[in-house]
Design a protein around this motif. Structure first.
Motif, PDB file in Angstrom:
ATOM      1  N   HIS A  11       0.207  11.559   3.791  1.00  0.00           N
ATOM      2  CA  HIS A  11      -0.667  11.689   4.997  1.00  0.00           C
ATOM      3  C   HIS A  11      -0.346  10.606   6.392  1.00  0.00           C
ATOM      4  CE1 HIS A  11      -3.660  14.751   3.410  1.00  0.00           C
ATOM      5  NE2 HIS A  11      -2.572  15.303   3.400  1.00  0.00           N
ATOM      6  N   CYS A  26      -5.532  14.307   9.830  1.00  0.00           N
ATOM      7  CA  CYS A  26      -4.224  13.926   8.773  1.00  0.00           C
ATOM      8  C   CYS A  26      -3.283  14.775   9.209  1.00  0.00           C
ATOM      9  CB  CYS A  26      -4.898  14.158   7.492  1.00  0.00           C
ATOM     10  SG  CYS A  26      -5.972  13.172   6.873  1.00  0.00           S
ATOM     11  N   HIS A  78      -1.632   7.334   4.413  1.00  0.00           N
ATOM     12  CA  HIS A  78      -2.496   7.243   3.108  1.00  0.00           C
ATOM     13  C   HIS A  78      -1.881   8.312   1.864  1.00  0.00           C
ATOM     14  CE1 HIS A  78      -4.903   9.730   5.867  1.00  0.00           C
ATOM     15  NE2 HIS A  78      -5.104  10.502   4.754  1.00  0.00           N
ATOM     16  N   HIS A  81      -4.663  13.430  -0.336  1.00  0.00           N
ATOM     17  CA  HIS A  81      -5.930  13.914  -1.193  1.00  0.00           C
ATOM     18  C   HIS A  81      -6.194  15.565  -0.795  1.00  0.00           C
ATOM     19  CE1 HIS A  81      -7.613  13.949   3.086  1.00  0.00           C
ATOM     20  NE2 HIS A  81      -6.733  13.037   3.169  1.00  0.00           N
TER      21      HIS A  81
HETATM   22 ZN   LIG Z   1      -5.428  12.577   4.850  1.00  0.00          ZN
END
Ligand SMILES: [Zn+2]
Length: 82
Positions: A11, A26, A78, A81
């Motif tokens: 992301h 994101c 990152h 998720h």
């Molecule tokens: Zn994210």
């Protein structure tokens, strides 16, 4: 921390506008290259990655992007998720 690898989907955290008209969100990004010149800091990956960022409006290329797995500040990447 898992090492990012070329071709991985991560992301990218977009920059929001200061007034909040556009929030920081994101975006999906593909890891195009990984630098390893810097030691790890905590559980954060060392070095930078070069990303191909996929926005709904189009793609852009971003070199030397730092990881920010916890605060997810604008302009960082990152791990994906749910
Ligand atoms: Zn994210």
């Amino acid at each position: 921390m898992q090492k990012p690898y070329i071709g991985q989907i991560v992301h990218y955290q977009s920059y929001g506008t200061p007034g909040g008209e556009y929030p920081s969100v994101c975006r999906a990004a593909i890891v195009a290259a990984v630098d390893e010149y810097q030691p790890p800091v905590g559980d954060t990956w060392f070095g930078h990655v070069n990303l191909v960022v996929l926005n709904p409006e189009g793609m852009f290329f971003n070199r030397g992007v730092l990881q920010d797995q916890h605060e997810c500040r604008g302009g960082t990447w990152h791990m994906v998720h749910p």
